[in-house]
Design an enzyme around this catalytic site. Structure first.
Site, short mmCIF file in Angstrom:
data_model
loop_
_atom_site.label_atom_id
_atom_site.label_comp_id
_atom_site.label_asym_id
_atom_site.label_seq_id
_atom_site.Cartn_x
_atom_site.Cartn_y
_atom_site.Cartn_z
N ARG A 33 0.82 -1.22 0.00
CA ARG A 33 0.00 0.00 0.00
C ARG A 33 0.86 1.26 0.00
O ARG A 33 0.43 2.31 -0.51
CB ARG A 33 -0.95 0.00 1.21
N ILE A 59 -7.25 7.68 -1.13
CA ILE A 59 -7.12 6.23 -1.17
C ILE A 59 -7.98 5.71 -0.03
O ILE A 59 -7.89 6.19 1.10
CB ILE A 59 -5.65 5.78 -1.04
N SER A 60 -8.85 4.75 -0.33
CA SER A 60 -9.85 4.32 0.65
C SER A 60 -9.22 3.64 1.86
O SER A 60 -8.13 3.05 1.79
CB SER A 60 -10.84 3.36 0.00
N GLN A 61 -9.93 3.69 2.97
CA GLN A 61 -9.58 2.98 4.19
C GLN A 61 -9.44 1.48 3.88
O GLN A 61 -10.29 0.90 3.20
CB GLN A 61 -10.71 3.21 5.19
N PRO A 62 -8.38 0.82 4.33
CA PRO A 62 -8.19 -0.59 4.01
C PRO A 62 -9.37 -1.49 4.38
O PRO A 62 -9.68 -2.42 3.64
CB PRO A 62 -6.93 -0.96 4.82
#
Length: 221
Positions: A33, A59-62
């Site tokens: 990431r 970038i989205s939250q995992p």
């Protein structure tokens, strides 16, 4: 804490919070990431948080990546259309599970950066292009899965529904505004769409057309 230890901690958090699909967890483990976040945020790459990537995008939250990938119900023979390439991280995760990923981004600089990352990581089963995500990718349709990573309004875009194969699944955030979005899973049947509302989220809005590019600075005379 080392990068490997941070990644293990994140994977444990994902498992505790409902990401149980081993294929999804393996894909998240395989994709670095930190490659997909700006250098300023490298130390936060394995925190469970969304991070800015420029152009008003994140970038989205995992955890969101893991859960949305999981509810797509993926296997290695599928072709997936992603709307909203962003950093490229979600497409990269998908690419480790499915046969081919098609991804559309409306911001040219983000698309160019994402393609560079795909090449660096040798993710050769991803095809990316600049375009209006609301119109999809008709010449490559139909798709067995469609993932939309931006808030799609009250109803899914009609063009995307048309490009979803019968029996296919679309996962998309829907809601009248950003404060009331929910992740929705739509399954296309012979007679229409079967809808399942899942959990609340907040995504940047799904916008039409290609984003205008910033004007180049004029050269000093």
């Amino acid at each position: 804490m080392s990068t490997a230890a941070r990644k293990i901690r994140l994977l444990m958090l994902l498992r505790r919070n409902g990401v149980s699909d081993t294929g999804v967890l393996r894909a998240i483990e395989m994709i670095p990431r930190e490659v997909f976040v700006p250098p300023t945020f490298h130390d936060q790459a394995y925190e469970d948080t969304a991070l800015p990537i420029g152009h008003g995008q994140t970038i989205s939250q995992p955890l969101v990546v893991g859960l949305m990938t999981q509810v797509l119900d993926l296997h290695d023979r599928l072709r997936v259309l992603e709307i909203g390439t962003g950093s490229g991280y979600q497409a990269a995760v998908l690419s480790r599970i499915v046969r081919r990923v098609y991804t559309i981004e409306r911001h040219r600089p983000l698309l160019m950066e994402a393609e560079r990352r795909f090449n660096t990581l040798r993710l050769h089963n991803i095809t990316a292009r600049l375009g209006d995500g609301m119109r999809g990718w008709p010449e490559a349709a139909p798709f067995e899965r469609i993932l939309v990573t931006a808030g799609g309004g009250a109803e899914p875009p009609a063009d995307l529904v048309k490009q979803l194969a019968v029996g296919g699944v679309m996962v998309i955030p829907l809601g009248p505004d950003r404060r009331e979005q929910r992740v929705v899973r739509l399954r296309r049947t012979e007679s229409g769409l079967a809808r399942e509302d899942l959990w609340p989220v907040r995504f940047v809005p799904l916008l039409p057309d290609v984003a205008p590019e910033a004007p180049r600075a004029e050269r000093a005379s």
